[in-house]
Write an enzyme that holds these catalytic residues in place. Structure first.
Site, mmCIF file in Angstrom:
data_model
loop_
_atom_site.group_PDB
_atom_site.id
_atom_site.type_symbol
_atom_site.label_atom_id
_atom_site.label_comp_id
_atom_site.label_asym_id
_atom_site.label_seq_id
_atom_site.Cartn_x
_atom_site.Cartn_y
_atom_site.Cartn_z
ATOM 1 N N HIS A 1 33.445 57.469 43.978
ATOM 2 C CA HIS A 1 34.536 56.780 44.668
ATOM 3 C C HIS A 1 35.331 55.964 43.643
ATOM 4 O O HIS A 1 34.758 55.296 42.788
ATOM 5 C CB HIS A 1 33.955 55.860 45.744
ATOM 6 N N HIS B 1 43.402 50.502 41.262
ATOM 7 C CA HIS B 1 42.587 50.028 42.383
ATOM 8 C C HIS B 1 42.733 48.507 42.395
ATOM 9 O O HIS B 1 41.999 47.800 41.720
ATOM 10 C CB HIS B 1 41.128 50.444 42.210
#
Length: 345
Positions: A37, A112
């Protein structure tokens, strides 16, 4: 000796080429495949601003207090700790690449919360080099998010992907199996989260559905995944996400915690759930399973071992060398090893 070294390193660099004959004609979306992930979050750059897609209030605080906000984001947005080639050696075959154009500096990076140090081209080049050294391994590259990308950026990115991987790309019109991919020299499936671009290029696959619970509680993550399974799995590739998700309230209540600490505390429960799963086309069959910090446990070996259930065998880990011959570890040994950091095994 080779098997012993693989055990010591905690890796599975060629696990696909080692699967039994009975699994070589199974569509890849019916196999159990380990994934990471937010695969590129290991190289977040604290000198870069918060993404424009983040809440307005967070961006305001970032402008006012960058020395406090960005390190905090770094602690919670970092979900991996290793470069892609190392993740490949662990056994990861699905990569979650969240692409963004970095403001001012230009060029395509990953993101992110904040942006990465590595560019998209550097990461893809690293994967291409690794694949050249492992001709029977197949990776799924999921490109998504595309923060601030223009039409020109998309065109240049797709052109680079096609030029870089060339004949290694598996067409979206195929039903890929290990045998069919090996026969054609194909090693790369590229999922692209922009449907307009996908329609123009048969080399690209539509976005892969990603099931995630959006919760910091591992019990809620498991309950969510079980509920999704009861509703039926997608027909093609899909992801079961073991990743935990923090929110502002959780961060305020746990000021000294990090994403890594939160994840490692939950791994025992999450990996226990994984060990009970089975791949395949049936309702509830898992396909890609994604996790954070894929190198701190035996996650990859556990997911790979699920494939043996398709042969009517119990799920298994890689064999270990004992007393000069190969034998399977006991169930207790597997359960103990699954939650240990690689450095302790």
């Amino acid at each position: 000796m080779e098997g012993e070294q693989r055990q010591q390193l905690g890796g599975n660099p060629d696990w696909m080429s080692c699967l039994p004959e009975g699994l070589l004609d199974v569509p890849l979306w019916n196999l159990a495949i380990p994934g990471s992930h937010d695969s590129m979050s290991f190289c977040l750059d604290v000198s870069t601003p918060v993404l424009r897609s983040e809440p307005c209030l967070l961006r305001v605080f970032d402008r006012l207090f960058p020395c406090w906000i960005r390190p905090c984001i770094y602690r919670w947005a970092t979900t991996q700790q290793s470069v892609l080639s190392y993740q490949c050696n662990l056994g990861i075959r699905f990569f979650d690449l969240r692409i963004a154009r970095k403001p001012d500096e230009g060029g395509l990076f990953f993101a992110h919360g904040i942006y990465t140090l590595m560019t998209v081209k550097e990461a893809l080049d690293e994967l291409a080099t690794w694949l050249d050294a492992h001709p029977k391994e197949i990776v799924i590259i999921s490109c998504s998010h595309f923060e601030s990308l223009t039409d020109k950026d998309h065109a240049c990115l797709v052109e680079y992907i096609i030029k870089l991987f060339g004949e290694k790309l598996c067409s979206s019109e195929d039903t890929p199996t290990l045998r069919s991919c090996w026969s054609r020299g194909q090693q790369v499936i590229v999922s692209y989260g922009n449907q307009q671009v996908v329609l123009q290029h048969p080399e690209l696959w539509t976005g892969v559905p990603y099931w995630y619970a959006d919760s910091p509680d591992p019990k809620k993550v498991i309950a969510y995944l079980e509920d999704q399974k009861r509703r039926g799995r997608p027909a093609g590739f899909y992801v079961s996400g073991l990743n935990l998700t923090e929110d502002a309230a959780y961060i305020l209540l746990h000021p000294l915690q990090t994403m890594r600490r939160m994840t490692t505390r939950a791994l025992s429960l999450l990996l226990s759930w994984v060990s009970e799963q089975r791949p395949g086309p049936e309702e509830g069959g898992v396909n890609i399973v994604c996790c954070d910090f894929v190198g701190v446990s035996r996650f990859c070996s556990l997911v790979i071992g699920l494939n043996y259930k398709l042969l009517g065998r119990p799920g298994r880990s890689l064999p270990v060398l004992s007393a000069g011959h190969w034998e399977m570890p006991s169930a207790v040994a597997i359960a103990t090893a699954l939650t240990k950091p690689v450095s302790e095994i």
